[in-house]
Scaffold this motif. Structure first.
Motif, PDB file in Angstrom:
ATOM      1  N   GLY A 109       0.755  -1.242   0.000  1.00 27.78           N
ATOM      2  CA  GLY A 109       0.000   0.000   0.000  1.00 27.78           C
ATOM      3  C   GLY A 109       0.783   1.289   0.000  1.00 27.78           C
ATOM      4  N   PHE A 110       2.117   1.212  -0.049  1.00 29.62           N
ATOM      5  CA  PHE A 110       2.887   2.446  -0.221  1.00 29.62           C
ATOM      6  C   PHE A 110       2.651   2.956  -1.634  1.00 29.62           C
ATOM      7  N   GLN A 111       2.603   4.263  -1.813  1.00 23.37           N
ATOM      8  CA  GLN A 111       2.424   4.838  -3.143  1.00 23.37           C
ATOM      9  C   GLN A 111       3.728   4.947  -3.908  1.00 23.37           C
ATOM     10  N   ALA A 112       4.848   4.939  -3.173  1.00 28.75           N
ATOM     11  CA  ALA A 112       6.149   5.099  -3.835  1.00 28.75           C
ATOM     12  C   ALA A 112       7.244   4.547  -2.933  1.00 28.75           C
ATOM     13  N   TYR A 113       8.418   4.396  -3.533  1.00 30.86           N
ATOM     14  CA  TYR A 113       9.600   3.886  -2.838  1.00 30.86           C
ATOM     15  C   TYR A 113      10.785   4.764  -3.207  1.00 30.86           C
ATOM     16  N   VAL A 114      11.544   5.186  -2.187  1.00 31.72           N
ATOM     17  CA  VAL A 114      12.753   5.978  -2.403  1.00 31.72           C
ATOM     18  C   VAL A 114      13.903   5.237  -1.726  1.00 31.72           C
ATOM     19  N   PRO A 115      14.939   4.863  -2.502  1.00 38.09           N
ATOM     20  CA  PRO A 115      16.064   4.126  -1.914  1.00 38.09           C
ATOM     21  C   PRO A 115      16.979   5.026  -1.082  1.00 38.09           C
ATOM     22  N   LYS A 116      17.605   4.403  -0.075  1.00 42.84           N
ATOM     23  CA  LYS A 116      18.657   5.076   0.688  1.00 42.84           C
ATOM     24  C   LYS A 116      19.986   4.726   0.050  1.00 42.84           C
ATOM     25  N   PRO A 117      20.972   5.592   0.047  1.00 40.71           N
ATOM     26  CA  PRO A 117      20.879   6.946   0.564  1.00 40.71           C
ATOM     27  C   PRO A 117      19.941   7.785  -0.292  1.00 40.71           C
ATOM     28  N   VAL A 118      19.187   8.627   0.388  1.00 39.22           N
ATOM     29  CA  VAL A 118      18.129   9.399  -0.265  1.00 39.22           C
ATOM     30  C   VAL A 118      18.716  10.514  -1.122  1.00 39.22           C
ATOM     31  N   ASP A 119      18.262  10.571  -2.360  1.00 35.94           N
ATOM     32  CA  ASP A 119      18.536  11.706  -3.240  1.00 35.94           C
ATOM     33  C   ASP A 119      17.410  12.700  -2.947  1.00 35.94           C
ATOM     34  N   PHE A 120      17.751  13.852  -2.405  1.00 36.41           N
ATOM     35  CA  PHE A 120      16.720  14.754  -1.905  1.00 36.41           C
ATOM     36  C   PHE A 120      15.872  15.368  -3.003  1.00 36.41           C
ATOM     37  N   ASP A 121      16.444  15.606  -4.175  1.00 39.01           N
ATOM     38  CA  ASP A 121      15.626  16.085  -5.293  1.00 39.01           C
ATOM     39  C   ASP A 121      14.602  15.025  -5.689  1.00 39.01           C
ATOM     40  N   GLU A 122      15.031  13.752  -5.707  1.00 41.21           N
ATOM     41  CA  GLU A 122      14.121  12.654  -6.023  1.00 41.21           C
ATOM     42  C   GLU A 122      13.028  12.535  -4.958  1.00 41.21           C
ATOM     43  N   LEU A 123      13.405  12.697  -3.691  1.00 43.63           N
ATOM     44  CA  LEU A 123      12.425  12.625  -2.610  1.00 43.63           C
ATOM     45  C   LEU A 123      11.369  13.710  -2.751  1.00 43.63           C
ATOM     46  N   ILE A 124      11.794  14.938  -2.974  1.00 49.49           N
ATOM     47  CA  ILE A 124      10.838  16.048  -3.120  1.00 49.49           C
ATOM     48  C   ILE A 124       9.938  15.812  -4.329  1.00 49.49           C
ATOM     49  N   ALA A 125      10.508  15.381  -5.447  1.00 45.01           N
ATOM     50  CA  ALA A 125       9.705  15.084  -6.643  1.00 45.01           C
ATOM     51  C   ALA A 125       8.695  13.971  -6.365  1.00 45.01           C
ATOM     52  N   THR A 126       9.112  12.963  -5.619  1.00 45.15           N
ATOM     53  CA  THR A 126       8.217  11.856  -5.272  1.00 45.15           C
ATOM     54  C   THR A 126       7.091  12.342  -4.371  1.00 45.15           C
ATOM     55  N   ILE A 127       7.410  13.174  -3.400  1.00 44.93           N
ATOM     56  CA  ILE A 127       6.378  13.731  -2.520  1.00 44.93           C
ATOM     57  C   ILE A 127       5.373  14.532  -3.332  1.00 44.93           C
ATOM     58  N   LEU A 128       5.851  15.343  -4.261  1.00 44.29           N
ATOM     59  CA  LEU A 128       4.942  16.147  -5.090  1.00 44.29           C
ATOM     60  C   LEU A 128       4.060  15.268  -5.966  1.00 44.29           C
ATOM     61  N   ARG A 129       4.584  14.122  -6.377  1.00 48.40           N
ATOM     62  CA  ARG A 129       3.780  13.194  -7.188  1.00 48.40           C
ATOM     63  C   ARG A 129       2.725  12.497  -6.326  1.00 48.40           C
ATOM     64  N   VAL A 130       3.106  12.111  -5.123  1.00 44.78           N
ATOM     65  CA  VAL A 130       2.193  11.374  -4.230  1.00 44.78           C
ATOM     66  C   VAL A 130       1.170  12.310  -3.582  1.00 44.78           C
ATOM     67  N   CYS A 131       1.568  13.559  -3.353  1.00 48.23           N
ATOM     68  CA  CYS A 131       0.678  14.564  -2.744  1.00 48.23           C
ATOM     69  C   CYS A 131       0.502  15.710  -3.744  1.00 48.23           C
ATOM     70  N   PRO A 132      -0.256  15.480  -4.816  1.00 46.75           N
ATOM     71  CA  PRO A 132      -0.346  16.473  -5.887  1.00 46.75           C
ATOM     72  C   PRO A 132      -0.894  17.819  -5.452  1.00 46.75           C
ATOM     73  N   SER A 133      -1.597  17.894  -4.329  1.00 51.11           N
ATOM     74  CA  SER A 133      -2.114  19.178  -3.876  1.00 51.11           C
ATOM     75  C   SER A 133      -0.990  20.117  -3.455  1.00 51.11           C
ATOM     76  N   GLN A 134       0.239  19.582  -3.299  1.00 45.69           N
ATOM     77  CA  GLN A 134       1.383  20.386  -2.938  1.00 45.69           C
ATOM     78  C   GLN A 134       1.970  21.146  -4.117  1.00 45.69           C
ATOM     79  N   GLU A 135       1.666  20.701  -5.326  1.00 45.38           N
ATOM     80  CA  GLU A 135       2.238  21.386  -6.493  1.00 45.38           C
ATOM     81  C   GLU A 135       1.566  22.734  -6.667  1.00 45.38           C
ATOM     82  N   GLU A 136       2.372  23.707  -7.053  1.00 46.12           N
ATOM     83  CA  GLU A 136       1.821  25.049  -7.245  1.00 46.12           C
ATOM     84  C   GLU A 136       1.644  25.331  -8.715  1.00 46.12           C
TER      85      GLU A 136
END
Length: 136
Positions: A109-136
């Motif tokens: 039931g996870f919407q996405a997976y981000v491997p460690k060590p975390v690439d922070f640009d990838e993490l932010i992009a993934t969050i924006l994809r999973v929580c689309p209301s965050q995109e401006e």
């Protein structure tokens, strides 16, 4: 590192970070807070499950490999026991083998997976994809 143009791109997003490693908690919280998110951190699945009763995050960011109870089990409990509020978007974060972790993460039931060590640009992009209301 996250580009300056993305500053506060997560403004107002409430994130619960679950990771048994204090350094990971601190680093993830720092990066997310720099992007405007409100972050709470806990070190165990049990602590996260109890905190969810009072803190209603917009996103669960959860390590998979933790002692006592792993992230898969936590998400399954959240999904099954919390009803509608258990449908919180969730991203798995792990250093486990990505090909196995990705498929199992999505299956529970996870919407996405981000491997460690975390690439922070990838993490932010993934969050924006999973929580689309965050995109401006």
């Amino acid at each position: 590192m996250v580009a300056a143009v993305n500053v506060l791109v997560l403004k107002g997003l409430r994130v619960l970070v679950v990771d048994d490693e204090e350094d990971s908690q601190t680093l993830l919280a720092f990066i997310l807070e720099m992007q405007g998110a409100e972050v709470k951190t806990v070190a165990s699945a049990e602590s996260a499950f109890h905190l969810l009763a009072d803190y209603q995050p917009d996103l669960l960011l959860c390590d998979i490999a933790m002692p006592d109870e792993d992230g898969y089990s936590l998400l399954q409990r959240v999904r099954s026991l919390m009803g509608h509020s258990g449908q919180i978007p969730a991203i798995a974060v792990s250093a486990l083998a990505p090909e196995v972790s990705l498929s199992e993460s999505l299956a529970v039931g996870f919407q996405a997976y981000v491997p460690k060590p975390v690439d922070f640009d990838e993490l932010i992009a993934t969050i924006l994809r999973v929580c689309p209301s965050q995109e401006e």
